[in-house]
Design an enzyme around this catalytic site. Structure first.
Site, mmCIF file in Angstrom:
data_model
loop_
_atom_site.group_PDB
_atom_site.id
_atom_site.type_symbol
_atom_site.label_atom_id
_atom_site.label_comp_id
_atom_site.label_asym_id
_atom_site.label_seq_id
_atom_site.Cartn_x
_atom_site.Cartn_y
_atom_site.Cartn_z
ATOM 1 C CB SER A 64 -0.939 0.011 1.206
ATOM 2 O OG SER A 64 -1.999 -0.899 1.013
ATOM 3 C CE LYS A 67 -4.572 1.800 -0.648
ATOM 4 N NZ LYS A 67 -3.856 0.599 -0.186
ATOM 5 C CB SER A 128 -4.302 1.556 3.850
ATOM 6 O OG SER A 128 -3.518 1.196 2.736
ATOM 7 C CE LYS A 244 -1.489 4.008 2.517
ATOM 8 N NZ LYS A 244 -1.574 2.881 3.407
#
Length: 503
Positions: A64, A67, A128, A244
């Site tokens: 992820s 992203k 997420s 993140k």
């Protein structure tokens, strides 16, 4: 505002400029300290100094963290994040997004709902949300996800990413399907995102309220997966300001972070490939690895001026001045870098200055440079400037010019040519003198140069040694015109050398 699809083609023509790292050697973790991640990259944003790296350019699945690029393109291509509405197209809810065995993370954005671009950003960065990333990619790609993948890769190339390829908006696709990056490249993308104030606000938020929508009668909360910004967690660090997480079984536990310490120093850190299973306290090893590096870094290092602008660093000889023999040189800037708190012994200086400078010199004039390296890697180069005015002494300058003229190549060449001319002229003069002398001798001889007629015989009574009668010159030679004039006829007389009276 949605970007026109025509602009997409132009991005394919972007020339890839590799952005060099200001300092890429970094420091080593102390003995007995290690991390579990396969790759890591930590850089100071204030100086560009890489403070720690491990397999930073190795291509890996990033899950992820994909992203982060989707978020960057959203911020760069939508000018009004709050007012721009993005539809969660029903056709996007396929595959891993809805597969219950995958258990893909989401923000409960339901098919057909319209959500603001800003809330899509919160949904991607906090829980997420995979459906949010897919909706954003579909929107920016004008209804074609392949267009968006091309946009992602063009932007990555423009940032200097050399080990990155995107085939997914959200990272549910792993490396074996062409979606990968590296710790260094993810740091480059995160660093670009960090320039946006809205990004810094979003990723530093632990919880956010999503508004009511077509399928939601009431607002609802979404939570960040970043445990390091939550005071209740054992991995909480006050210096962590976002960014993140990203995890799949193939990728392992990944984490990209931004940290600002109590001195205001800002860092971006990325760890990739930490073990999937959690540590004993229940938190991912990617959080522990991040804390290990930052704790060590902030306890032992800080940003310092690498050179003191108030002190001279070297000196240079001055010509043509009676005021000073040498000139002190000062650095024009301090060139800040990350150094150990108790020592700067690792910093090396290499000077590039002339052997001497000619007066006059004005204070502040650039004279040379000093290059600083840390652990063998370039930190930067600083100009060296004159620390004072130095006037020129006219007499010393004139003397030096005269000396330079007489000692110069031009003067030596002139001297050699002059000598050659004089020798040649002397030889020519000598030759001409001799030639003229021979000509004078021949002219003075007159008829003597022609064949002579036989001389008449002398009378027998004219014996040798008997002078001719007084008052009568010899018939065989002309009279002499004076006592000092050569009598040419004299040389023509016949002489016999022997006892008198012999014939």
């Amino acid at each position: 505002m949605k970007k026109c699809a025509a602009g997409l083609a132009a991005l394919f023509l972007i020339v890839i400029f590799l952005s060099p790292r200001a300092f890429a050697a970094g420091y080593e973790l102390p003995e007995g300290t290690s991390i579990t991640a396969q790759s890591a990259y930590f850089v100071n944003l204030d100086t560009g100094i890489v403070v720690f790296e491990q397999n930073a350019d190795e291509q890996r699945s990033v899950a992820s963290l994909t992203k982060i690029m989707t978020a960057l393109l959203l911020m760069e291509n939508v000018s009004d994040l709050e007012s721009t509405m993005i539809e969660a197209n029903r056709d996007l809810y396929t595959g891993a997004i809805i597969d219950p065995t995958v258990r893909a993370s989401h923000a409960d954005i339901r098919p057909g709902e319209h959500v603001s671009a800003l809330n899509m950003l919160y949904a991607m960065m906090l829980p997420s949300a995979n459906e949010a990333a897919e909706a954003v990619g579909y929107y920016l790609g004008n209804g074609n996800l392949n267009n968006f993948y091309a946009l992602m890769n063009a932007r990555a190339a423009a940032l200097g990413c050399t080990n990155t390829n995107f085939t997914s908006t959200n990272g549910l696709v792993d490396m074996d399907e062409g979606n990968y990056s590296s710790a260094h490249d993810i740091a480059l993308i995160t660093q670009e995102c960090w320039k946006h104030e809205v990004f810094r606000t979003v990723v530093g938020t632990a919880a956010h309220q999503m508004p009511a929508a077509e399928s939601h009668n009431e607002p609802y909360n979404i939570l960040s997966l970043n445990a390091m910004i939550k005071p209740s967690s054992t991995v909480y660090r006050s210096y962590i300001k976002g960014v993140k997480t990203g995890s799949t079984h193939d990728a392992g536990r990944n984490f990209a972070s931004a940290a600002v310490n109590d001195k205001g120093e800002t860092y971006i850190g990325v760890v990739l490939g930490a073990p999937w299973d959690a540590a004993e306290d229940g938190y991912a090893y990617s959080f522990h690895d991040t804390a290990t590096v930052y704790d060590w870094l902030f306890a032992n290092y800080s940003i310092k001026p690498s050179i003191d602008t108030g002190s001279p660093v070297t000196e240079v000889k001055v010509n043509y001045s009676s005021e000073a023999d040498t000139l002190m040189l000062y650095p024009a800037g301090d060139l800040k870098t990350v150094l150990p708190n108790d020592s700067d012994e690792l910093l090396e200086k290499t000077f590039d200055v002339p052997e001497s400078v000619d007066a006059p010199i004005a204070m502040g004039d650039k004279v040379g440079t000093v290059t600083l390296t840390l652990n063998g890697a370039l930190v930067g180069t600083v100009d060296l400037i004159a620390g004072q005015d130095v006037a020129r002494n006219g007499f010393l300058y004139a003397v030096s010019r005269v000396q330079a003229f007489f000692g110069g190549l031009y003067f030596r060449v002139v001297c050699i040519l002059t000598a050659i001319f004089l020798v040649g002229y002397g030889l020519l003069t000598f030759w001409m003198y001799n030639r003229q002398k021979r000509q004078r001798v021949r002219r003075a001889g007159g008829p003597g140069n022609a064949p002579r007629a036989p001389r008449p015989a002398r009378p027998p009574s004219a014996g040798r040694g008997v002078p001719p009668p007084a008052g009568k010159p010899s018939a065989s030679r002309p009279p002499s015109s004076g006592p000092d004039e050569l009598d040419l006829g004299f040389l023509e007389d016949d002489f016999t050398f022997g006892p008198p009276g012999e014939d």
